[in-house]
Design a protein around this motif. Structure first.
Motif, PDB file in Angstrom:
ATOM      1  N   ASP A  75      -7.364   2.796  -1.340  1.00 40.46           N
ATOM      2  CA  ASP A  75      -6.284   3.009  -0.380  1.00 40.46           C
ATOM      3  C   ASP A  75      -5.131   2.074  -0.744  1.00 40.46           C
ATOM      4  O   ASP A  75      -5.301   0.858  -0.760  1.00 40.46           O
ATOM      5  CB  ASP A  75      -6.781   2.751   1.042  1.00 40.46           C
ATOM      6  CG  ASP A  75      -7.950   3.653   1.388  1.00 40.46           C
ATOM      7  OD1 ASP A  75      -7.942   4.827   0.968  1.00 40.46           O
ATOM      8  OD2 ASP A  75      -8.879   3.190   2.072  1.00 40.46           O
ATOM      9  N   ILE A  76      -3.967   2.670  -1.032  1.00 42.04           N
ATOM     10  CA  ILE A  76      -2.859   1.926  -1.616  1.00 42.04           C
ATOM     11  C   ILE A  76      -1.587   2.213  -0.837  1.00 42.04           C
ATOM     12  O   ILE A  76      -1.292   3.371  -0.518  1.00 42.04           O
ATOM     13  CB  ILE A  76      -2.674   2.338  -3.099  1.00 42.04           C
ATOM     14  CG1 ILE A  76      -3.974   2.077  -3.875  1.00 42.04           C
ATOM     15  CG2 ILE A  76      -1.501   1.607  -3.725  1.00 42.04           C
ATOM     16  CD1 ILE A  76      -3.994   2.687  -5.259  1.00 42.04           C
ATOM     17  N   ARG A  77      -0.830   1.159  -0.583  1.00 45.89           N
ATOM     18  CA  ARG A  77       0.454   1.347   0.096  1.00 45.89           C
ATOM     19  C   ARG A  77       1.381   2.192  -0.780  1.00 45.89           C
ATOM     20  O   ARG A  77       1.422   2.022  -2.002  1.00 45.89           O
ATOM     21  CB  ARG A  77       1.092   0.003   0.413  1.00 45.89           C
ATOM     22  CG  ARG A  77       0.311  -0.708   1.516  1.00 45.89           C
ATOM     23  CD  ARG A  77       0.892  -2.005   1.944  1.00 45.89           C
ATOM     24  NE  ARG A  77       2.298  -1.910   2.243  1.00 45.89           N
ATOM     25  CZ  ARG A  77       3.098  -2.967   2.379  1.00 45.89           C
ATOM     26  NH1 ARG A  77       2.611  -4.186   2.242  1.00 45.89           N
ATOM     27  NH2 ARG A  77       4.361  -2.825   2.658  1.00 45.89           N
ATOM     28  N   PRO A  78       2.130   3.123  -0.179  1.00 40.21           N
ATOM     29  CA  PRO A  78       2.973   4.022  -0.968  1.00 40.21           C
ATOM     30  C   PRO A  78       3.959   3.300  -1.886  1.00 40.21           C
ATOM     31  O   PRO A  78       4.236   3.761  -2.994  1.00 40.21           O
ATOM     32  CB  PRO A  78       3.726   4.842   0.089  1.00 40.21           C
ATOM     33  CG  PRO A  78       2.860   4.776   1.301  1.00 40.21           C
ATOM     34  CD  PRO A  78       2.177   3.430   1.251  1.00 40.21           C
ATOM     35  N   GLU A  79       4.439   2.151  -1.463  1.00 38.07           N
ATOM     36  CA  GLU A  79       5.435   1.431  -2.260  1.00 38.07           C
ATOM     37  C   GLU A  79       4.824   0.587  -3.383  1.00 38.07           C
ATOM     38  O   GLU A  79       5.555   0.010  -4.198  1.00 38.07           O
ATOM     39  CB  GLU A  79       6.335   0.565  -1.367  1.00 38.07           C
ATOM     40  CG  GLU A  79       5.615  -0.440  -0.509  1.00 38.07           C
ATOM     41  CD  GLU A  79       5.096   0.095   0.816  1.00 38.07           C
ATOM     42  OE1 GLU A  79       4.891  -0.736   1.715  1.00 38.07           O
ATOM     43  OE2 GLU A  79       4.884   1.305   0.979  1.00 38.07           O
TER      44      GLU A  79
END
Length: 187
Positions: free
Chosen positions: A123-127
Motif C-alpha cells: 500500500d503506497i501513497r499516490p505521490e
C-alpha cells in the motif's frame, strides 16, 4: 536485524529523516525519540516475536557490508488467504541503484516459495512515485485506492493498493528483476 545493528540503525534512520518521514506512520513523539538505541531494541524484540509467531518476515537490507534499509512482510494471514503486507525503506544514499528492487524481489520469492504465501500487498501513497515504480517494475498490479487508509506523517492519507500473486511471475520475481537489469544500459 542483529543486536549490533543498533548504532547503524539509529544513524541511518536519523540521517534519513527528511527522506523517510513523509511515508512513516504518525507517532506522538519526535523522529529522534523514535530512533534511539532503546527504540531499536524495542522494535527488534517486537519484530522477532512476530517472526516467531509466523505473522512477520523481517529482513535487513545490507549493501557493501553495511545496513542500508529493511524489507518486511507483515500481517501475514494463513488459511484460505495466505497473504501478507509488504513494507520497506531504504537509505537515500543507495536509492536508485537497484538495491531496493533486488531486496524486495528476493523477499517476494522467499514469501511465495518456502513460506507458501499466495499474495503480497503493498500500500503506497499516490505521490510516492519511486516506491510505485519499484513495485510496478517487479510485476505488482494496482488494484484500488484506499481513502484515508493510514495515519501517516500526521494525517490520514490515501493509498494505492498494489498486489502480486505467486503465479504472476512463474519463474520468480528475482528472474523478472534480472531480466530488467540486463536490459538497462551500463551507467
Amino acid at each position: 536485524m542483529r543486536r549490533g545493528d543498533a548504532r547503524d540503525w539509529v544513524q541511518l534512520r536519523t540521517a534519513n529523516e527528511a527522506w523517510l518521514s513523509a511515508w512513516e506512520p504518525s507517532a506522538p513523539v519526535s523522529w529522534r525519540e523514535r530512533h534511539t538505541p532503546a527504540a531499536f531494541r524495542a522494535m527488534r524484540r517486537a519484530t522477532t516475536r512476530r517472526a516467531g509467531t509466523g505473522t512477520s518476515l523481517p529482513f535487513a537490507i545490507r549493501f557493501e557490508d553495511r545496513l542500508a534499509g529493511q524489507v518486511t512482510v507483515d500481517n501475514i494471514v494463513r488459511g484460505a488467504l495466505r497473504s501478507g503486507h509488504l513494507g520497506y525503506w531504504l537509505d537515500s544514499a543507495v536509492a536508485g541503484r537497484g538495491v531496493g528492487s533486488l531486496a524486495v524481489a528476493l523477499v517476494c520469492d522467499h514469501a511465495f516459495g518456502p513460506v507458501g504465501l499466495h499474495r503480497l500487498q503493498a500500500d503506497i501513497r499516490p505521490e510516492n512515485r519511486p516506491s510505485r515504480r519499484l513495485v510496478e517494475r517487479l510485476g505488482f498490479r494496482q488494484e484500488g485506492t484506499f481513502r484515508d487508509y493510514l495515519d501517516i506523517d500526521g494525517a490520514w492519507r490515501d493509498h494505492l493498493g498494489y498486489a502480486l500473486l505467486a503465479g504472476d511471475s512463474p519463474r520468480g520475481v528475482l528472474a523478472r528483476w534480472r531480466a530488467r537489469a540486463e536490459r538497462l544500459p551500463d551507467s
